[in-house]
Design a protein around this motif. Structure first.
Motif, PDB file in Angstrom:
ATOM      1  N   ASP A  80      17.350  23.862 -20.483  1.00 13.90           N
ATOM      2  CA  ASP A  80      17.811  25.017 -19.642  1.00 13.90           C
ATOM      3  C   ASP A  80      18.951  25.531 -20.495  1.00 13.90           C
ATOM      4  N   ASP A  81      19.457  26.796 -19.925  1.00 14.03           N
ATOM      5  CA  ASP A  81      20.548  27.250 -20.554  1.00 14.03           C
ATOM      6  C   ASP A  81      21.893  26.618 -20.375  1.00 14.03           C
ATOM      7  N   ASP A  82      21.796  25.456 -19.527  1.00 15.12           N
ATOM      8  CA  ASP A  82      23.095  24.540 -19.345  1.00 15.12           C
ATOM      9  C   ASP A  82      22.670  23.038 -19.994  1.00 15.12           C
ATOM     10  N   SER A  83      21.852  22.972 -20.830  1.00 14.33           N
ATOM     11  CA  SER A  83      21.478  21.533 -21.342  1.00 14.33           C
ATOM     12  C   SER A  83      21.135  21.337 -22.636  1.00 14.33           C
ATOM     13  N   HIS A  84      21.234  20.280 -23.338  1.00 15.52           N
ATOM     14  CA  HIS A  84      20.916  20.178 -24.833  1.00 15.52           C
ATOM     15  C   HIS A  84      20.445  18.751 -25.154  1.00 15.52           C
ATOM     16  N   TRP A  85      19.701  18.374 -25.952  1.00 20.35           N
ATOM     17  CA  TRP A  85      19.343  17.371 -26.378  1.00 20.35           C
ATOM     18  C   TRP A  85      20.237  16.571 -27.192  1.00 20.35           C
ATOM     19  N   ALA A  86      20.309  15.160 -27.074  1.00 26.15           N
ATOM     20  CA  ALA A  86      21.227  14.411 -27.926  1.00 26.15           C
ATOM     21  C   ALA A  86      20.809  14.617 -29.318  1.00 26.15           C
ATOM     22  N   PRO A  87      21.712  14.377 -30.363  1.00 27.41           N
ATOM     23  CA  PRO A  87      21.381  14.299 -31.825  1.00 27.41           C
ATOM     24  C   PRO A  87      20.496  13.151 -32.020  1.00 27.41           C
ATOM     25  N   ARG A 111      21.749  12.814 -18.514  1.00 23.87           N
ATOM     26  CA  ARG A 111      23.267  12.500 -18.330  1.00 23.87           C
ATOM     27  C   ARG A 111      23.821  13.687 -17.838  1.00 23.87           C
ATOM     28  N   VAL A 112      24.618  13.742 -16.808  1.00 24.24           N
ATOM     29  CA  VAL A 112      24.960  15.020 -16.111  1.00 24.24           C
ATOM     30  C   VAL A 112      26.586  14.930 -16.015  1.00 24.24           C
ATOM     31  N   GLY A 113      26.845  16.297 -16.405  1.00 26.70           N
ATOM     32  CA  GLY A 113      28.330  16.642 -16.198  1.00 26.70           C
ATOM     33  C   GLY A 113      29.126  16.005 -17.723  1.00 26.70           C
ATOM     34  N   LEU A 145      11.364  16.649 -14.871  1.00 27.42           N
ATOM     35  CA  LEU A 145      12.212  17.606 -15.050  1.00 27.42           C
ATOM     36  C   LEU A 145      12.328  18.344 -16.202  1.00 27.42           C
ATOM     37  N   ALA A 146      11.942  19.699 -16.152  1.00 26.86           N
ATOM     38  CA  ALA A 146      11.561  20.539 -17.345  1.00 26.86           C
ATOM     39  C   ALA A 146      12.545  20.253 -18.578  1.00 26.86           C
ATOM     40  N   CYS A 147      13.921  20.542 -17.960  1.00 23.10           N
ATOM     41  CA  CYS A 147      14.968  20.460 -19.090  1.00 23.10           C
ATOM     42  C   CYS A 147      15.013  19.135 -19.836  1.00 23.10           C
ATOM     43  N   ALA A 148      13.944  18.061 -19.589  1.00 25.19           N
ATOM     44  CA  ALA A 148      14.445  16.827 -20.123  1.00 25.19           C
ATOM     45  C   ALA A 148      12.900  16.649 -20.507  1.00 25.19           C
ATOM     46  N   LEU A 192      15.558   8.642 -25.335  1.00 22.22           N
ATOM     47  CA  LEU A 192      15.837   9.988 -25.587  1.00 22.22           C
ATOM     48  C   LEU A 192      16.813  10.409 -24.537  1.00 22.22           C
ATOM     49  N   VAL A 193      17.876  11.235 -24.806  1.00 18.43           N
ATOM     50  CA  VAL A 193      18.759  11.682 -24.042  1.00 18.43           C
ATOM     51  C   VAL A 193      18.948  13.101 -23.846  1.00 18.43           C
ATOM     52  N   VAL A 194      19.172  13.737 -22.859  1.00 18.04           N
ATOM     53  CA  VAL A 194      19.271  14.826 -22.419  1.00 18.04           C
ATOM     54  C   VAL A 194      20.849  15.035 -21.834  1.00 18.04           C
ATOM     55  N   HIS A 195      21.803  15.957 -22.258  1.00 14.49           N
ATOM     56  CA  HIS A 195      23.012  16.107 -21.624  1.00 14.49           C
ATOM     57  C   HIS A 195      22.851  17.482 -20.656  1.00 14.49           C
ATOM     58  N   HIS A 196      22.913  17.363 -19.386  1.00 16.33           N
ATOM     59  CA  HIS A 196      23.004  18.744 -18.598  1.00 16.33           C
ATOM     60  C   HIS A 196      24.283  18.813 -17.975  1.00 16.33           C
TER      61      HIS A 196
END
Length: 298
Positions: A80-87, A111-113, A145-148, A192-196
């Motif tokens: 999403d435009d407010d999320s990214h994948w961890a390195p 992981r949120v916020g 969830l699509a962003c993950a 696998l980790v996404v930061h939202h």
């Protein structure tokens, strides 16, 4: 070079998108859903290496299909435009796909916020209600969830990607069931980790609840047995904005009848098992926000 392309669908969230874009690794495709805030031009100016596709209308979740079709890598990660994948996660996901050829979709821990709290979706998936097949790299799931999510591009294309008729909010469930019906495995992989970093201002919650309820009913009507459809209709009636959602879904009756296709028995059995798990857990999906309801899509 990475085997994963990041596809970001966005609309009128220029500042959030610009903040997140430099955190993506590998090739990035931004699909702009007809923004009116200068998103496309701003991305081109600041990130000349990012491919930008500007649609002349709001295609909703189906904008991701455009990006996936343009990708030239075997795997596609959605953000999403407010999320990214961890390195490192995208390369790790590619390795897991190569080691597990039946895997069509992998979904990450969210992981949120700033507090990095674990999203309820991830907590629910970790409970492993469908078991952990040996040919998948983690617990089996029937939602995400699509962003993950990272998909095998061929599998995603085979089932047609996100259905344009569902637009947004709850569009993932139909895709998950269609992937499973086509024989692909879906797995939760917590390494696998996404930061939202979700923003709440400017969101129309009434419209969101209406679309969520509509899409939940449409999804059931397209793939589930009649008793499930009836139960979902009753739950929709009781949900926030439910009566409006029922009217919206009713307008799609002709389309539903043309495209209704029951799930294969093993997939329906797994989905029914999750329904029972829902009820035993005391979590009614029609009154939960999407972030919590996603737990029951595990």
């Amino acid at each position: 070079m990475t085997d994963v392309t990041v596809v970001v669908a966005t609309r009128n969230r220029r500042d959030q998108l610009l903040d997140s874009l430099d955190r993506h690794a590998g090739p990035v495709i931004v699909v702009d859903n007809g923004s009116t805030d200068g998103t496309a031009d701003a991305v081109r100016d600041r990130f000349p290496g990012v491919r930008v596709v500007r649609l002349d209308h709001n295609a909703g979740a189906a904008a991701r299909n455009v990006g996936a079709e343009l990708a030239r890598t075997p795997f596609v990660a959605f953000a999403d435009d407010d999320s990214h994948w961890a390195p490192g996660c995208l390369d790790r996901a590619a390795a897991l796909f190569r080691a597990h050829p039946r895997a069509g979709l992998l979904t990450a821990q969210i992981r949120v916020g700033r507090s990095e709290r674990l999203d309820p979706v991830s907590a629910g998936m970790a409970e492993d209600p469908l078991g952990s097949p040996p040919d998948l790299p983690g617990p089996a799931v029937l939602g995400f969830l699509a962003c993950a999510a990272i998909v095998r591009r061929d599998a995603f294309g085979q089932v047609g990607g996100f259905n344009p008729r569902l637009r947004i909010y709850g569009e993932e469930e139909l895709l998950a069931m269609d992937l499973a019906a086509a024989g692909w495995g879906l797995a939760y992989v917590p390494e696998l980790v996404v930061h939202h970093q979700p923003a709440t201002e400017g969101r129309d919650l009434r419209r969101r609840h209406r679309l969520e309820a509509r899409n939940r009913l449409l999804t059931a009507a397209l793939r589930r047995p009649a008793p499930v459809v009836l139960r979902t209709a009753v739950e929709t009636w009781r949900a926030p904005q439910g009566r409006s959602a029922l009217l919206d879904a009713g307008r799609e009756l002709g389309w539903i009848l043309r495209h209704r296709r029951r799930l294969p028995a093993p997939v329906e059995a797994a989905r029914a098992r999750l329904d029972r798990w829902d009820r035993s857990a005391g979590q009614v999906r029609d009154v939960c926000p999407v972030e919590s309801r996603g737990v029951r899509r595990a």
